[in-house]
Structure formats: C-alpha cells, structure tokens
Design an enzyme around this catalytic site. Structure first.
Site, mmCIF file in Angstrom:
data_model
loop_
_atom_site.group_PDB
_atom_site.id
_atom_site.type_symbol
_atom_site.label_atom_id
_atom_site.label_comp_id
_atom_site.label_asym_id
_atom_site.label_seq_id
_atom_site.Cartn_x
_atom_site.Cartn_y
_atom_site.Cartn_z
ATOM 1 N N GLU A 1 89.630 22.589 115.053
ATOM 2 C CA GLU A 1 88.992 23.521 115.585
ATOM 3 C C GLU A 1 88.420 23.781 114.748
ATOM 4 O O GLU A 1 88.793 24.473 113.768
ATOM 5 C CB GLU A 1 90.008 24.178 116.231
ATOM 6 C CG GLU A 1 88.828 24.917 117.142
ATOM 7 C CD GLU A 1 89.973 25.366 118.639
ATOM 8 O OE1 GLU A 1 90.398 25.244 118.920
ATOM 9 O OE2 GLU A 1 89.160 26.238 119.001
ATOM 10 N N VAL B 1 97.992 20.035 118.886
ATOM 11 C CA VAL B 1 98.872 21.547 119.501
ATOM 12 C C VAL B 1 97.374 21.744 119.924
ATOM 13 O O VAL B 1 96.018 21.871 119.651
ATOM 14 C CB VAL B 1 99.090 22.332 118.655
ATOM 15 C CG1 VAL B 1 100.553 22.242 117.912
ATOM 16 C CG2 VAL B 1 98.257 22.643 117.187
ATOM 17 N N THR B 2 96.704 23.030 120.799
ATOM 18 C CA THR B 2 98.538 23.398 121.493
ATOM 19 C C THR B 2 97.813 22.506 122.974
ATOM 20 O O THR B 2 97.133 22.251 123.263
ATOM 21 C CB THR B 2 98.680 24.514 121.941
ATOM 22 O OG1 THR B 2 96.413 25.444 123.216
ATOM 23 C CG2 THR B 2 98.120 25.729 121.057
ATOM 24 N N ASP C 1 94.325 19.424 115.585
ATOM 25 C CA ASP C 1 94.213 20.768 115.300
ATOM 26 C C ASP C 1 95.532 21.020 114.752
ATOM 27 O O ASP C 1 95.943 22.061 114.825
ATOM 28 C CB ASP C 1 93.962 21.507 116.462
ATOM 29 C CG ASP C 1 92.829 21.646 116.715
ATOM 30 O OD1 ASP C 1 92.132 20.398 116.470
ATOM 31 O OD2 ASP C 1 92.157 22.283 117.864
ATOM 32 N N CYS D 1 94.057 22.391 123.458
ATOM 33 C CA CYS D 1 92.856 21.542 123.176
ATOM 34 C C CYS D 1 93.328 20.010 123.269
ATOM 35 O O CYS D 1 93.121 19.220 123.687
ATOM 36 C CB CYS D 1 92.468 21.820 121.639
ATOM 37 S SG CYS D 1 91.666 23.051 121.530
ATOM 38 N N LYS E 1 85.883 20.380 114.860
ATOM 39 C CA LYS E 1 84.925 20.764 116.397
ATOM 40 C C LYS E 1 84.714 21.648 117.134
ATOM 41 O O LYS E 1 86.049 22.488 116.428
ATOM 42 C CB LYS E 1 86.236 19.440 117.649
ATOM 43 C CG LYS E 1 87.741 19.979 117.135
ATOM 44 C CD LYS E 1 88.227 19.742 118.435
ATOM 45 C CE LYS E 1 89.259 19.768 119.222
ATOM 46 N NZ LYS E 1 89.741 21.626 119.394
ATOM 47 N N LYS F 1 87.123 22.288 122.649
ATOM 48 C CA LYS F 1 88.400 22.227 122.827
ATOM 49 C C LYS F 1 88.880 21.088 122.490
ATOM 50 O O LYS F 1 89.445 20.348 122.002
ATOM 51 C CB LYS F 1 89.172 22.888 124.333
ATOM 52 C CG LYS F 1 88.999 24.842 123.456
ATOM 53 C CD LYS F 1 89.962 25.827 125.284
ATOM 54 C CE LYS F 1 89.758 27.167 124.663
ATOM 55 N NZ LYS F 1 88.156 27.542 123.844
ATOM 56 N N GLN G 1 100.495 12.091 139.950
ATOM 57 C CA GLN G 1 99.696 11.077 140.710
ATOM 58 C C GLN G 1 99.136 9.626 140.543
ATOM 59 O O GLN G 1 97.547 9.277 139.985
ATOM 60 C CB GLN G 1 98.126 11.986 141.092
ATOM 61 C CG GLN G 1 98.751 12.830 142.218
ATOM 62 C CD GLN G 1 97.667 13.650 142.191
ATOM 63 O OE1 GLN G 1 96.395 13.743 142.882
ATOM 64 N NE2 GLN G 1 97.099 14.705 141.302
HETATM 65 C C1 C5J Z 1 94.185 24.501 120.175
HETATM 66 C C2 C5J Z 1 93.542 26.769 120.836
HETATM 67 N N1 C5J Z 1 93.627 24.053 119.483
HETATM 68 N N2 C5J Z 1 95.221 26.433 121.664
HETATM 69 N N3 C5J Z 1 92.752 25.896 120.562
HETATM 70 O O1 C5J Z 1 94.695 24.751 121.455
HETATM 71 O O2 C5J Z 1 93.028 27.905 120.674
#
Ligand code: C5J
Length: 221
Positions: A72, A157-158, A24, A162, A129, A132, A202
């Site tokens: 996205e 990101v972020t 994204d 996502c 997509k 997320k 872990q």
């Molecule tokens: C993504 C969002 N790409 N933060 N989308 O992380 O809404």
C-alpha cells in the site's frame, strides 16, 4: 492438480495457474514507527505471522510457483491518495507525513518496503496499490490474465481491510481464492475471526480458508 482439505470444503489448484498473493507485508504496518502504530495499534500481532508467511513462501518458491507482493504505497505528490483517506481518523502521523521510517505509506520510502524476511526476489511481481483492494487502480488483473492465472492463494495484512477487500475484488473478477488462516493477521483478533467466517460462509461465497501446514504439506507431497 494440488488438493487440500480447506474450509468449507476441499480446494484444488494447478500450480501453473495459481499465484501466491502476499498483501502489504510492509514495514509501515509491521514495524514500530509506521502507519499501523500511528493509528494506535499493537504491531507485534502482525509481526508474529512473518515466520509462517515465510514458510509458505519458501515452499511455493521451491515448487517454482508465481509470487505477487503488494504494497500500500501512494505517489509522493499524494495525487492517488484521496484527501478523505489522508484525513480519516486521528493518527499521530498521516499518510505522507515524515516518520521514523520516512514518509508514511509513500512509494520508495523505507517504511513502504516489504519486511526483510519476505523481500521479493527476481521474477516475483511487486504491485504498489493506492487502495485497499489490490485490483483497484493497478495492473494486477492484466498481469494475472496475461499469465493465465485462475486461482489465488492469499496471505498478508490486515485481514479485514486490504486482504478481505482484495479477496472480494478477486471473487468478482472470477478468481478462486484461498486465504491462509495463519498467514494473515489483524490488529483486532475478533475482526480476523469474523473475516475468515465471512469468506467461507454460504458455500465459499467469497473463497476458501485453510491452515498453512496443509498447504505446505500439499506443496511438498
Ligand atoms: C491494509 C490498512 N494493508 N489496514 N491497510 O490492510 O489500512
């Protein structure tokens, strides 16, 4: 086999069985006037990683590695954007509304394009997509399986939205994921730090993390 000193321990991968997955890196999240800013965020934090992502991408391309970019992006009729997602929060513009870069997070609009510096080239896969996670309601898993991909090196990101969702989806599907620490960013530094810690906790419960310089050095060795 390529091996890098990662966290919490070394990460090894065969280039032919690994995809570089860039999540994204779209104008809507990174430039002014897009979705990220309508939510009240400082997009300069995300802009700052573009050169790093580009350096890794260049090194990956030099080796002929497979690259996947995600966006996205929802259908123009919003049929794959649940009303709950569209109505959540109090943005100045909602998904589907018209902003300075076209309709927010809608496929085909200027704002949904990947930033110029990281634009996909021929042979790279681009996945739109609606969620997320990059595996949800997309052909990503089939595309990776068809190519025999077992490992994913992830940037984008972020970090806690996502990127993290995609890493967890990948883990559940049997992929070995590495997140490039400085190739991902959040509008909230504390969320990025927490996400990196959660992923590698872990004994790499979700995956590995490593700085870009180690990955680039290993690719060019
Ligand atoms: C993504 C969002 N790409 N933060 N989308 O992380 O809404």
């Amino acid at each position: 086999m390529i091996e890098i000193a990662a966290n919490p321990f070394d990460y090894s991968f065969e280039l032919q069985k690994t995809a570089l997955l860039i999540i994204d890196m779209q104008r809507d999240f990174i430039e002014r006037g897009g979705f990220g800013e309508t939510l009240g965020n400082d997009v300069t934090r995300l802009q700052a990683i573009v050169p790093t992502v580009r350096r890794v991408l260049d090194a990956w391309r030099e080796r002929g590695g497979f690259v996947v970019h995600t966006r996205e992006a929802h259908r123009p009729d919003l049929s794959n954007c649940p009303p709950t997602k569209r109505l959540r929060g109090n943005p100045t513009l909602r998904i589907g509304d018209r902003g300075p870069m076209g309709r927010i997070l809608i496929a085909g609009e200027p704002g949904s394009e990947i930033v110029r510096e990281l634009a996909p080239v021929d042979g790279e896969l681009v996945i739109d997509k609606p969620g997320k996670g990059a595996f949800y309601a997309t052909a990503l898993h089939d595309e990776l399986q068809r190519r025999g991909v077992t490992h994913l090196v992830v940037m984008g990101v972020t970090t806690e939205v996502c990127v993290q969702t995609t890493l967890r989806e990948a883990n559940d599907r049997g992929y070995e994921g590495l997140l490039v620490e400085d190739g991902t960013e959040s509008y909230f530094p504390e969320f990025k730090a927490a996400t990196l810690a959660m992923i590698r906790a872990q004994g790499a419960i979700v995956g590995w993390t490593a700085p870009s310089e180690r990955l680039i050095a290993a690719l060019r060795a």
